[in-house]
Design a protein around this motif. Structure first.
Motif, PDB file in Angstrom:
ATOM      1  N   PHE A 180       0.847  -1.187   0.000  1.00  0.00           N
ATOM      2  CA  PHE A 180       0.000   0.000   0.000  1.00  0.00           C
ATOM      3  C   PHE A 180       0.885   1.241   0.000  1.00  0.00           C
ATOM      4  CE2 PHE A 180      -1.878  -3.515   2.260  1.00  0.00           C
ATOM      5  CZ  PHE A 180      -3.135  -3.639   1.685  1.00  0.00           C
ATOM      6  N   MET A 181       0.548   2.203  -0.854  1.00  0.00           N
ATOM      7  CA  MET A 181       1.349   3.416  -0.996  1.00  0.00           C
ATOM      8  C   MET A 181       0.477   4.653  -0.787  1.00  0.00           C
ATOM      9  SD  MET A 181       3.426   2.180  -4.425  1.00  0.00           S
ATOM     10  CE  MET A 181       4.150   3.779  -4.708  1.00  0.00           C
ATOM     11  N   PHE A 182       1.005   5.607  -0.025  1.00  0.00           N
ATOM     12  CA  PHE A 182       0.320   6.875   0.213  1.00  0.00           C
ATOM     13  C   PHE A 182       1.312   8.021   0.031  1.00  0.00           C
ATOM     14  CE2 PHE A 182      -2.173   3.809   2.500  1.00  0.00           C
ATOM     15  CZ  PHE A 182      -3.484   4.266   2.426  1.00  0.00           C
ATOM     16  N   ALA A 183       0.873   9.060  -0.652  1.00  0.00           N
ATOM     17  CA  ALA A 183       1.658  10.294  -0.763  1.00  0.00           C
ATOM     18  C   ALA A 183       0.707  11.453  -0.476  1.00  0.00           C
ATOM     19  CB  ALA A 183       2.275  10.430  -2.147  1.00  0.00           C
ATOM     20  N   PHE A 184       1.168  12.404   0.327  1.00  0.00           N
ATOM     21  CA  PHE A 184       0.289  13.509   0.716  1.00  0.00           C
ATOM     22  C   PHE A 184       1.122  14.659   1.263  1.00  0.00           C
ATOM     23  CE2 PHE A 184       0.819  10.338   3.971  1.00  0.00           C
ATOM     24  CZ  PHE A 184       1.150  11.049   5.109  1.00  0.00           C
ATOM     25  N   ASN A 185       0.512  15.818   1.304  1.00  0.00           N
ATOM     26  CA  ASN A 185       1.144  16.988   1.897  1.00  0.00           C
ATOM     27  C   ASN A 185       0.642  17.151   3.330  1.00  0.00           C
ATOM     28  OD1 ASN A 185       0.860  18.015  -1.273  1.00  0.00           O
ATOM     29  ND2 ASN A 185       2.789  18.518  -0.278  1.00  0.00           N
ATOM     30  N   CYS A 186       1.533  17.549   4.216  1.00  0.00           N
ATOM     31  CA  CYS A 186       1.148  17.782   5.608  1.00  0.00           C
ATOM     32  C   CYS A 186       2.257  18.577   6.295  1.00  0.00           C
ATOM     33  CB  CYS A 186       0.904  16.462   6.339  1.00  0.00           C
ATOM     34  SG  CYS A 186       2.393  15.460   6.556  1.00  0.00           S
ATOM     35  N   ASP A 187       1.987  19.045   7.510  1.00  0.00           N
ATOM     36  CA  ASP A 187       3.032  19.745   8.240  1.00  0.00           C
ATOM     37  C   ASP A 187       3.781  18.765   9.140  1.00  0.00           C
ATOM     38  OD1 ASP A 187       1.452  19.342  10.508  1.00  0.00           O
ATOM     39  OD2 ASP A 187       0.570  21.349  10.410  1.00  0.00           O
ATOM     40  N   SER A 188       4.838  19.232   9.767  1.00  0.00           N
ATOM     41  CA  SER A 188       5.703  18.353  10.557  1.00  0.00           C
ATOM     42  C   SER A 188       5.002  17.770  11.780  1.00  0.00           C
ATOM     43  CB  SER A 188       6.959  19.109  10.996  1.00  0.00           C
ATOM     44  OG  SER A 188       6.613  20.285  11.699  1.00  0.00           O
ATOM     45  N   LEU A 189       3.998  18.484  12.301  1.00  0.00           N
ATOM     46  CA  LEU A 189       3.271  17.983  13.467  1.00  0.00           C
ATOM     47  C   LEU A 189       2.533  16.680  13.132  1.00  0.00           C
ATOM     48  CD1 LEU A 189       2.400  18.398  16.390  1.00  0.00           C
ATOM     49  CD2 LEU A 189       0.483  19.785  15.557  1.00  0.00           C
ATOM     50  N   THR A 190       1.956  16.645  11.941  1.00  0.00           N
ATOM     51  CA  THR A 190       1.256  15.431  11.510  1.00  0.00           C
ATOM     52  C   THR A 190       2.243  14.280  11.347  1.00  0.00           C
ATOM     53  OG1 THR A 190      -0.482  16.694  10.377  1.00  0.00           O
ATOM     54  CG2 THR A 190      -0.170  14.415   9.684  1.00  0.00           C
TER      55      THR A 190
END
Length: 202
Positions: free
Chosen positions: A120-130
């Motif tokens: 399973f592969m996931f790519a996403f944008n998020c901040d460092s807290l996440t």
């Protein structure tokens, strides 16, 4: 549905016409009316047969549609072409085990469950807290070397930058079960605020 109601109505009318003509034919003892009743019976048979065929066809289509919708609702597909679909968000929550906060966006995902092993592969944008929440929840440990040891298992997508991943710090977790083991890999590009998560079993 309207067509089916019309067909049923016509079939009922033809049935009454046949019965009335037949009664008159018997009372009048008229061969002409008997032939007319036979003709109305033939029309009734044809209409009834088509109505039955059409009703079964529509019933099958409706059943398949309901089954498909129920299956997709229970097991939503992984959408590797369009980001932030409802199914991708659901899979994100199921796999990453963190809430989708406003910083989480452009979620792409892919699954390969054919064959003996799955990934399973996931790519996403998020901040460092996440990313900290993900690392802590999955008990991921920082690897001594950048990149990863699982590139050959990964698939090629425009949103999955293998070249970039080779340069990023890798956080990993491996199960120690007998037989098939689960492996997790996580990378975060601080500059682009983009994360990559890869889970596979062998």
């Amino acid at each position: 549905m309207t067509k089916l109601i019309v067909l049923i109505t016509i079939a009922i009318i033809l049935l009454f016409v046949f019965i009335i003509i037949l009664i008159y034919a018997i009372i009048k003892k008229s061969k002409r009316l008997l032939w007319l009743s036979a003709l109305s019976l033939a029309l009734l048979f044809c209409t009834g047969t088509y109505t039955l065929y059409y009703g079964l066809k529509k019933g099958k289509e409706k059943t398949l549609s309901i089954t498909k919708n129920a299956f997709e609702k229970a097991f939503p597909k992984f959408d590797s072409e369009t980001p932030d679909t409802e199914s991708n968000k659901k899979h994100f929550s199921d796999f990453l085990k963190v809430n989708i906060t406003p910083d989480v966006k452009n979620i792409y995902c892919f699954d390969d469950t054919f064959g003996q092993d799955a990934d399973f592969m996931f790519a996403f944008n998020c901040d460092s807290l996440t990313t900290i929440k993900i690392i802590e929840h999955h008990l991921l440990k920082k690897d001594s070397l950048a990149g990863n040891d699982s590139e050959s298992l990964q698939h090629d997508f425009f949103w999955w930058d293998k070249k970039k991943i080779r340069e990023l710090e890798c956080f990993s977790w491996d199960s120690n079960n007998e037989g098939k083991n689960i492996h997790k890999r996580f990378w975060y590009d601080q500059k682009l605020k983009k994360a990559y998560y890869f889970e596979f079993d062998l």
